[in-house]
Design a protein around this motif. Structure first.
Motif, PDB file in Angstrom:
ATOM      1  N   ILE A   1       0.832  -1.204   0.000  1.00  0.00           N
ATOM      2  CA  ILE A   1       0.000   0.000   0.000  1.00  0.00           C
ATOM      3  C   ILE A   1       0.867   1.256   0.000  1.00  0.00           C
ATOM      4  O   ILE A   1       0.617   2.204  -0.742  1.00  0.00           O
ATOM      5  CB  ILE A   1      -0.953  -0.010   1.213  1.00  0.00           C
ATOM      6  CG1 ILE A   1      -1.973  -1.139   1.065  1.00  0.00           C
ATOM      7  CG2 ILE A   1      -1.654   1.333   1.383  1.00  0.00           C
ATOM      8  CD1 ILE A   1      -2.735  -1.445   2.334  1.00  0.00           C
ATOM      9  N   GLY A   2       1.885   1.260   0.817  1.00  0.00           N
ATOM     10  CA  GLY A   2       2.784   2.404   0.902  1.00  0.00           C
ATOM     11  C   GLY A   2       2.464   3.277   2.097  1.00  0.00           C
ATOM     12  O   GLY A   2       1.315   3.335   2.560  1.00  0.00           O
ATOM     13  N   PRO A   3       3.466   3.967   2.624  1.00  0.00           N
ATOM     14  CA  PRO A   3       3.267   4.782   3.830  1.00  0.00           C
ATOM     15  C   PRO A   3       2.321   5.952   3.583  1.00  0.00           C
ATOM     16  O   PRO A   3       2.346   6.586   2.532  1.00  0.00           O
ATOM     17  CB  PRO A   3       4.688   5.260   4.152  1.00  0.00           C
ATOM     18  CG  PRO A   3       5.432   5.179   2.860  1.00  0.00           C
ATOM     19  CD  PRO A   3       4.847   4.023   2.121  1.00  0.00           C
ATOM     20  N   GLY A   4       1.474   6.211   4.598  1.00  0.00           N
ATOM     21  CA  GLY A   4       0.602   7.375   4.565  1.00  0.00           C
ATOM     22  C   GLY A   4      -0.640   7.229   3.711  1.00  0.00           C
ATOM     23  O   GLY A   4      -1.446   8.165   3.640  1.00  0.00           O
ATOM     24  N   ARG A   5      -0.820   6.088   3.064  1.00  0.00           N
ATOM     25  CA  ARG A   5      -1.980   5.912   2.197  1.00  0.00           C
ATOM     26  C   ARG A   5      -3.100   5.190   2.935  1.00  0.00           C
ATOM     27  O   ARG A   5      -2.859   4.370   3.807  1.00  0.00           O
ATOM     28  CB  ARG A   5      -1.611   5.107   0.944  1.00  0.00           C
ATOM     29  CG  ARG A   5      -0.706   5.858  -0.007  1.00  0.00           C
ATOM     30  CD  ARG A   5      -0.498   5.070  -1.291  1.00  0.00           C
ATOM     31  NE  ARG A   5       0.355   5.818  -2.204  1.00  0.00           N
ATOM     32  CZ  ARG A   5       1.446   5.354  -2.786  1.00  0.00           C
ATOM     33  NH1 ARG A   5       1.829   4.100  -2.548  1.00  0.00           N
ATOM     34  NH2 ARG A   5       2.146   6.107  -3.600  1.00  0.00           N
ATOM     35  N   LYS A   6      -4.326   5.493   2.544  1.00  0.00           N
ATOM     36  CA  LYS A   6      -5.486   4.783   3.061  1.00  0.00           C
ATOM     37  C   LYS A   6      -5.761   3.551   2.210  1.00  0.00           C
ATOM     38  O   LYS A   6      -5.275   3.440   1.078  1.00  0.00           O
ATOM     39  CB  LYS A   6      -6.711   5.703   3.085  1.00  0.00           C
ATOM     40  CG  LYS A   6      -6.620   6.824   4.132  1.00  0.00           C
ATOM     41  CD  LYS A   6      -7.889   7.639   4.149  1.00  0.00           C
ATOM     42  CE  LYS A   6      -7.866   8.720   5.232  1.00  0.00           C
ATOM     43  NZ  LYS A   6      -7.964   8.142   6.590  1.00  0.00           N
ATOM     44  N   SER A   7      -6.554   2.647   2.770  1.00  0.00           N
ATOM     45  CA  SER A   7      -6.873   1.413   2.055  1.00  0.00           C
ATOM     46  C   SER A   7      -8.378   1.172   2.039  1.00  0.00           C
ATOM     47  O   SER A   7      -9.067   1.376   3.033  1.00  0.00           O
ATOM     48  CB  SER A   7      -6.169   0.217   2.700  1.00  0.00           C
ATOM     49  OG  SER A   7      -6.602   0.049   4.044  1.00  0.00           O
ATOM     50  N   ILE A   8      -8.861   0.757   0.860  1.00  0.00           N
ATOM     51  CA  ILE A   8     -10.223   0.246   0.706  1.00  0.00           C
ATOM     52  C   ILE A   8     -10.086  -1.248   0.458  1.00  0.00           C
ATOM     53  O   ILE A   8      -9.446  -1.662  -0.508  1.00  0.00           O
ATOM     54  CB  ILE A   8     -10.947   0.902  -0.475  1.00  0.00           C
ATOM     55  CG1 ILE A   8     -11.062   2.415  -0.275  1.00  0.00           C
ATOM     56  CG2 ILE A   8     -12.329   0.273  -0.683  1.00  0.00           C
ATOM     57  CD1 ILE A   8     -11.576   3.157  -1.502  1.00  0.00           C
TER      58      ILE A   8
END
Length: 490
Positions: free
Chosen positions: A292-299
């Motif tokens: 996902i990567g740092p600082g990102r939100k996930s759906i």
């Protein structure tokens, strides 16, 4: 040799609690399954002398069933449960399971037919229906042989809709319940079935003392079908004469009364919380966070590539979110677990391929060197699913129609920081979780995109508060209590 009647409690289902793999040397390797029935049956304890009757699903199962004969499987393979596995002829099983249960009854109850071209009920269907009757009769025979006088029999799901009436003919002394894990179609759609088949399925279930469902909505639809197709009398809350305007409580037909019940299967909180903190889940959590990567939100979504799960429209809604809200680009990743299902049916293979193609299109259109918008996983991995539950900021559960949908209940239980739930109003879980979810029409891609945006913008405090309430509702009737509730009311 006749099978001795020993079982005061019996469960019947297509899939049993154990499956077998046949080695090249003829050896059998057993693998125990999970799920609500396995957990529920364990609640009555090993001293109850309960018997589980199921079908052999593959060559390994058939070999095990043949070796056992009319006896039970090796209890060392089944976790101590008494299991009788039926070696039904492969062609009969395939016609009943794929031809009728999964390609007709499933499609009817989930409203999946493209009616300009399907269904077509022809001579091939008639042969498949005869196989479905034979398959159900094999279960009825085995249950009749195993059950002691006045035993309680819990028959599970649309695969075995004819069993209650067949078993009633063989053993009128038994207490028989049927539980539907699917939705139930409304009368106008249900009557797509040939008249004799539509009536036969209803008559089959009405052979039981009790017919139970996951929600009041599905129980009501069943009652409505009984009235429309059979002319049966429906008893409703508030009026024992069948003229009340409350929820349907029983169906009276041909001198018998079948009570209706609702048991909303919940999540197993203790198991999920314990399992989701094990080392293999931690490993996958680390891997997913890196993806996902740092600082990102996930759906997050976790589904089989089942037509009713509506994965394609979910992807289209996510694409629309990125189109209409460019501020989310590079700030969110859609982690989509689409585990292949029923790949022996061409329509499911085609659907799985379409899911893959749309995910690739979104990544090609919006992806950047450091950001892949859709992380699509197609290899079934329960530990990875639990890891996704833990980290999800938003859970997308948007089925066209679903009997319950346990993912909607499991995510709030496992979530670490709170998770906003975007939920289809056509999922059975909506009845219990709707107040604290962002509810969508599953066909409306624009509205689903707006709901995803609202979910991503939800404050941490509100998300946490909603998740607590969702988790409480989701665990109100865990599998053991769900099973025992059916048993007690029978």
């Amino acid at each position: 040799m006749a099978v001795p009647r020993t079982a005061p409690i019996l469960v019947a289902s297509n899939r049993g609690p154990v499956s077998y793999t046949l080695g090249e040397d003829g050896s059998l390797t057993a693998r125990r399954g999970g799920g609500g029935l396995v957990s529920g049956l364990s609640a009555i304890g090993p001293d109850a002398n309960a018997v589980w009757v199921c079908a052999a699903l593959g060559e390994g199962d058939r070999a095990a069933a043949r070796r056992a004969g009319e006896s039970h499987l090796n209890p060392g393979d089944t976790g101590g449960q008494q299991v009788r596995m039926l070696d039904i002829a492969p062609d009969v099983f395939a016609a009943a399971y794929n031809g009728i249960a999964n390609s007709v009854l499933w499609f009817i109850h989930h409203l999946l037919y493209q009616t300009p071209v399907e269904p077509v009920f022809d001579a091939e269907f008639a042969d498949q229906w005869a196989a479905y009757e034979a398959y159900n009769a094999a279960f009825a025979d085995a249950l009749a042989e195993e059950a002691v006088d006045e035993a309680a029999v819990l028959v599970q799901d649309y695969h075995l809709a004819l069993v209650p009436a067949m078993l009633r003919e063989r053993r009128p002394d038994l207490r028989i319940g049927h539980f539907s894990h699917t939705p139930w179609a409304p009368p106008d759609y249900y009557r797509l079935l040939p008249d004799e088949v539509a009536a036969g399925v209803l008559r089959g279930i009405l052979g039981g003392d009790r017919a139970a469902f996951l929600t009041e909505r599905w129980a009501g639809a069943f009652a409505d079908c009984c009235a429309a197709v059979l002319g049966a009398e429906i008893v409703r809350d508030g009026d024992g004469d069948g003229n009340g305007d409350g929820a349907a409580t029983a169906v009276r037909f041909e001198g018998r009364e079948t009570r209706l019940g609702v048991h909303g299967l919940g999540a197993d909180a203790d198991f999920l919380r314990q399992r989701s903190r094990q080392a293999d889940v931690d490993e996958r959590l680390t891997s997913l966070r890196a993806q996902i990567g740092p600082g990102r939100k996930s759906i997050v979504r976790v589904d089989r590539t089942e037509l009713s799960k509506n994965i394609v429209r979910g992807l289209l809604a996510y694409r629309r979110l990125l189109e209409t809200h460019p501020e989310w680009r590079e700030r969110v990743v859609h982690v989509a677990f689409a585990y292949p299902s029923r790949q022996d049916l061409a329509v499911y293979r085609d659907y799985t391929e379409r899911v893959r193609r749309i995910a690739e299109e979104i990544n090609a259109e919006y992806g950047t060197e450091g950001w892949t918008p859709v992380a699509l996983h197609v290899k079934d991995d329960f530990a990875r699913s639990l890891a996704a539950y833990r980290l999800a900021d938003v859970a997308l559960v948007n089925p066209i129609r679903d009997g319950m949908n346990l993912v909607a209940k499991e995510v709030p239980v496992v979530s670490e920081r709170g998770c906003a739930l975007v939920l289809s109003r056509e999922a059975g879980a909506y009845a219990e979780l709707g107040d604290d979810a962002l509810v969508v029409n599953p066909y409306d891609v624009e509205a689903t995109a707006r709901a995803l945006d609202a979910a991503l913008r939800m404050s941490d405090g509100e998300r946490a508060d909603r998740t607590k309430r969702l988790a409480a509702a989701a665990t109100a009737l865990p599998p053991q209590a769900w099973f025992l509730a059916q048993l007690r009311t029978l």
